[in-house]
Design a protein around this motif. Structure first.
Motif, PDB file in Angstrom:
ATOM      1  N   ARG A  92       4.294  13.095   4.947  1.00  0.00           N
ATOM      2  CA  ARG A  92       3.944  12.364   6.165  1.00  0.00           C
ATOM      3  C   ARG A  92       2.974  11.245   5.800  1.00  0.00           C
ATOM      4  NH1 ARG A  92       4.396  13.371  11.387  1.00  0.00           N
ATOM      5  NH2 ARG A  92       5.074  15.520  10.981  1.00  0.00           N
ATOM      6  N   GLU A 154       4.269  17.812   3.409  1.00  0.00           N
ATOM      7  CA  GLU A 154       4.351  18.961   4.321  1.00  0.00           C
ATOM      8  C   GLU A 154       5.304  20.025   3.786  1.00  0.00           C
ATOM      9  OE1 GLU A 154       5.087  17.624   8.302  1.00  0.00           O
ATOM     10  OE2 GLU A 154       3.105  16.711   8.421  1.00  0.00           O
ATOM     11  N   SER A 210      11.075   7.732   8.581  1.00  0.00           N
ATOM     12  CA  SER A 210      10.162   8.819   8.226  1.00  0.00           C
ATOM     13  C   SER A 210       9.981   9.823   9.355  1.00  0.00           C
ATOM     14  CB  SER A 210       8.814   8.251   7.783  1.00  0.00           C
ATOM     15  OG  SER A 210       8.269   7.391   8.764  1.00  0.00           O
ATOM     16  N   ASN A 211       9.864   9.342  10.587  1.00  0.00           N
ATOM     17  CA  ASN A 211       9.675  10.271  11.713  1.00  0.00           C
ATOM     18  C   ASN A 211      10.879  11.192  11.895  1.00  0.00           C
ATOM     19  OD1 ASN A 211       7.229   9.037  12.222  1.00  0.00           O
ATOM     20  ND2 ASN A 211       8.029   7.678  13.787  1.00  0.00           N
ATOM     21  N   ILE A 212      12.056  10.648  11.676  1.00  0.00           N
ATOM     22  CA  ILE A 212      13.273  11.455  11.810  1.00  0.00           C
ATOM     23  C   ILE A 212      13.311  12.544  10.748  1.00  0.00           C
ATOM     24  CG2 ILE A 212      15.795  11.428  11.729  1.00  0.00           C
ATOM     25  CD1 ILE A 212      15.639   8.505  12.671  1.00  0.00           C
ATOM     26  N   LEU A 214      10.876  13.856   8.997  1.00  0.00           N
ATOM     27  CA  LEU A 214       9.825  14.854   9.189  1.00  0.00           C
ATOM     28  C   LEU A 214      10.158  15.822  10.318  1.00  0.00           C
ATOM     29  CD1 LEU A 214       6.818  12.444   8.679  1.00  0.00           C
ATOM     30  CD2 LEU A 214       7.414  14.375   7.186  1.00  0.00           C
ATOM     31  N   SER A 215      10.913  15.359  11.306  1.00  0.00           N
ATOM     32  CA  SER A 215      11.268  16.229  12.430  1.00  0.00           C
ATOM     33  C   SER A 215      12.302  17.282  12.052  1.00  0.00           C
ATOM     34  CB  SER A 215      11.787  15.399  13.606  1.00  0.00           C
ATOM     35  OG  SER A 215      13.075  14.874  13.338  1.00  0.00           O
ATOM     36  N   VAL A 216      13.033  17.074  10.950  1.00  0.00           N
ATOM     37  CA  VAL A 216      14.060  18.040  10.521  1.00  0.00           C
ATOM     38  C   VAL A 216      13.781  18.563   9.114  1.00  0.00           C
ATOM     39  CG1 VAL A 216      15.836  17.055  12.013  1.00  0.00           C
ATOM     40  CG2 VAL A 216      15.577  16.173   9.683  1.00  0.00           C
ATOM     41  N   ASN A 218      12.349  21.046   7.744  1.00  0.00           N
ATOM     42  CA  ASN A 218      12.583  22.449   7.377  1.00  0.00           C
ATOM     43  C   ASN A 218      14.060  22.822   7.337  1.00  0.00           C
ATOM     44  OD1 ASN A 218       9.841  23.126   7.061  1.00  0.00           O
ATOM     45  ND2 ASN A 218       9.599  23.421   9.270  1.00  0.00           N
ATOM     46  N   ALA A 291      18.910  17.235  16.652  1.00  0.00           N
ATOM     47  CA  ALA A 291      17.543  16.707  16.635  1.00  0.00           C
ATOM     48  C   ALA A 291      17.539  15.191  16.448  1.00  0.00           C
ATOM     49  CB  ALA A 291      16.739  17.376  15.515  1.00  0.00           C
ATOM     50  N   GLU A 294      18.515  13.400  19.651  1.00  0.00           N
ATOM     51  CA  GLU A 294      17.428  13.350  20.625  1.00  0.00           C
ATOM     52  C   GLU A 294      16.559  12.113  20.437  1.00  0.00           C
ATOM     53  OE1 GLU A 294      15.398  17.043  20.218  1.00  0.00           O
ATOM     54  OE2 GLU A 294      16.945  18.201  21.293  1.00  0.00           O
ATOM     55  N   LYS A 295      16.643  11.503  19.251  1.00  0.00           N
ATOM     56  CA  LYS A 295      15.914  10.265  18.980  1.00  0.00           C
ATOM     57  C   LYS A 295      16.813   9.043  19.172  1.00  0.00           C
ATOM     58  CE  LYS A 295      12.654  12.476  15.818  1.00  0.00           C
ATOM     59  NZ  LYS A 295      11.487  12.286  16.698  1.00  0.00           N
TER      60      LYS A 295
END
Length: 324
Positions: A92, A154, A210-212, A214-216, A218, A291, A294-295
């Motif tokens: 991040r 992360e 990057s935001n996308i 980081l949201s997935v 895991n 996910a 959703e963006k």
């Protein structure tokens, strides 16, 4: 061989050789390095933290920024090229430094580029903590800009978890992004592409992914930012084979190809409409695509990882089959 790009002054084969030599030299300095040169970002362990670092610029896109007067988008480009890369190792972005080198003093130019850097940093959730501006006549033609980014890992993803049968999806690009501009500029200078007609399209900023990611984070096994060298970048992430069917690219890529760039070479220089590639096990792919949707982004099914070969196979929109 990438002939048209080489004619424009960029020999990708030679650049790869230089990169290999640099990686060998740098590795001799490693003590706390978790992930060294040769991947998308360096990672160093400090106490209990894994910190990612990267530095990048926007290349000769700056020269077209001056010609078009579209200056703020290269600031966004500069941030995107950095935060996208560290996201590929699961980091991040936290802090950004910028470096702006100018041929001569130009406050309006500096402020325009800085506005773009701030816009990109805000979108990525990072702080611009400082930077440097240098006036270097006879060294710089117009201006050059680069950024460095520091990020917190992360979940470290290097691609080692990727295995045959995993699915490959792509995130759409915003156009050319920040690569291949020496070739594009030559085509413009030769009158084969009109800057008046396509300037705004050419200067669209690099998408920030990057935001996308980081949201997935895991639910993915690897990520590849498609930049210089295009889809050969996938070899950074896995040694397995990859078989992909590429979608019909945005019109700007067809304009460039029709200006005289061979079809095969287009896929060795440009992103062809795919700016980021994710590797996902079949059990998680629906969750990841949901996910992303959703963006308000439509993930593109590209193909899968194979065990039959160690090369990237691209099936182009014209039906050609390329081996990278």
């Amino acid at each position: 061989m990438v002939n048209e790009y080489k004619k424009s002054g960029v020999d990708l084969d030679s650049v790869k050789g230089i990169h290999s030599a640099i990686v060998d030299i740098l590795s001799k300095t490693y003590k706390n390095t978790v992930l060294g040169a040769g991947h998308y970002a360096g990672v160093i362990k400090i106490g209990d933290l894994n910190l990612a670092m990267h530095v990048d610029g926007v290349g000769t896109k700056t020269l077209l920024a001056l010609k078009t007067g579209i200056l703020d988008t290269v600031g966004i480009d500069c941030v995107a090229m950095n935060v996208n890369d560290i996201a590929c190792v699961g980091a991040r972005p936290l802090a950004i430094l910028d470096y702006l080198a100018l041929e001569k003093e130009d406050k309006d130019l500096v402020m325009s580029v800085l506005r773009g850097i701030l816009k990109g940093a805000n979108y990525a959730g990072a702080e611009v903590v400082g930077g440097e501006t240098a006036i270097m006549p006879s060294v710089v033609n117009g201006f050059d800009v680069s950024c460095s980014v520091l990020g917190k890992v992360e979940k470290l993803i290097t691609g080692k978890e990727i295995s045959p049968g995993d699915l490959v999806i792509g995130l759409p690009s915003n156009g050319l992004h920040s690569n291949g501009f020496s070739l594009v500029r030559r085509l413009i200078d030769e009158g084969k592409i009109s800057l008046k007609d396509y300037g705004e399209e050419i200067m669209k900023p690099t998408a920030i992914y990057s935001n996308i990611i980081l949201s997935v984070l895991n639910k993915i096994k690897g990520a590849a930012h498609i930049t210089g060298g295009s889809f050969s970048k996938l070899h950074r992430v896995t040694g397995y084979g990859i078989d992909m069917k590429m979608p019909d690219p945005p019109e700007i890529f067809k304009v460039i190809e029709n200006a005289g760039v061979p079809h095969d070479e287009m896929y060795k220089v440009f992103n062809m409409g795919i700016g980021m590639i994710l590797f996902i096990s079949e059990e998680h792919v629906d969750d990841v695509k949901r996910a992303i949707a959703e963006k308000n982004i439509n993930a593109i099914d590209l193909g899968k990882v194979t065990k039959d070969h160690s090369e990237v196979i691209l099936r182009t929109y014209k039906g050609s089959v390329l081996h990278l």
